[in-house]
Design an enzyme around this catalytic site. Sequence first.
Site: not given
Length: 266
Positions: A11, A130
């Site tokens: 990330d 997500d």
Amino acid sequence: MLAKRIIPCLDMTGGRVVKGVKFKNLRDAGDPPELGELYSRQGADELVFLDVTASSDKREILIDVVKRTADRVFIPFTVGGGIRSTEDIRQILCAGADKVAINTSAVEKPELIRMAAQKFGSQCIVCAIDAKRVYEEAPDKIVVETPQGRCWWEVYTYGGRKPTGIDAIKWAMQVEKKGAGEILLTSMDCDGTKTGYDIILTRAVCEKVNIPVIASGGAGNLEHIYEVLTEGKADAALAASIFHYGVYSIGEVKKYLAERNVLVRL
């Protein structure tokens, strides 16, 4: 039978790798190309780079980071974050990425999935989902029994900041129909907690689609990875914290899985 894949996730924000808990409290974890090269040497099957604040900050992904990574990494890698058009996808693939992951733009412009798959091939298009649990009955959602109660999973966009009201399992089925070649499924409830993947969510999605599913969110030990690849039926396990902070190496994960008769590339 295809081998199960082990995929480190990097990330990124501001050109650095970060890691948080449930998409919050991000802390620095290193340089993307350096970490990518390290994991490649350790035997990772693929890498995933996600610019986690590109969509929420309404900016483009850092193409320079993609290019620098491509110069040092010789395994497939996927890039996502802030991708809004087929032109964005073209730029990222031309910079050296093998696949792109789209989430926010796919939800807001579902036709982008079909257009991208037709232009670049389904094998290049990963739909990132997500998902967060919602403990309530809803007649238009796929509600599942869990030890904590009956729930469905809601899709979030903009790096986990915006709820959409969309059922994650139904959305997974839709993105497959629109041409996505793979799903990157992240449990927001488990992300960064190191308490294990959301096995129930992962299995529910895997049983509804025929494209590979990468499980993400919650890896804290070797057993968690084994569980999501077997009980969860995932095709690949993605992890971040356990690799970034040296808890386990890729080799240790694969050795553990192979000893338990999970097919992996050693």
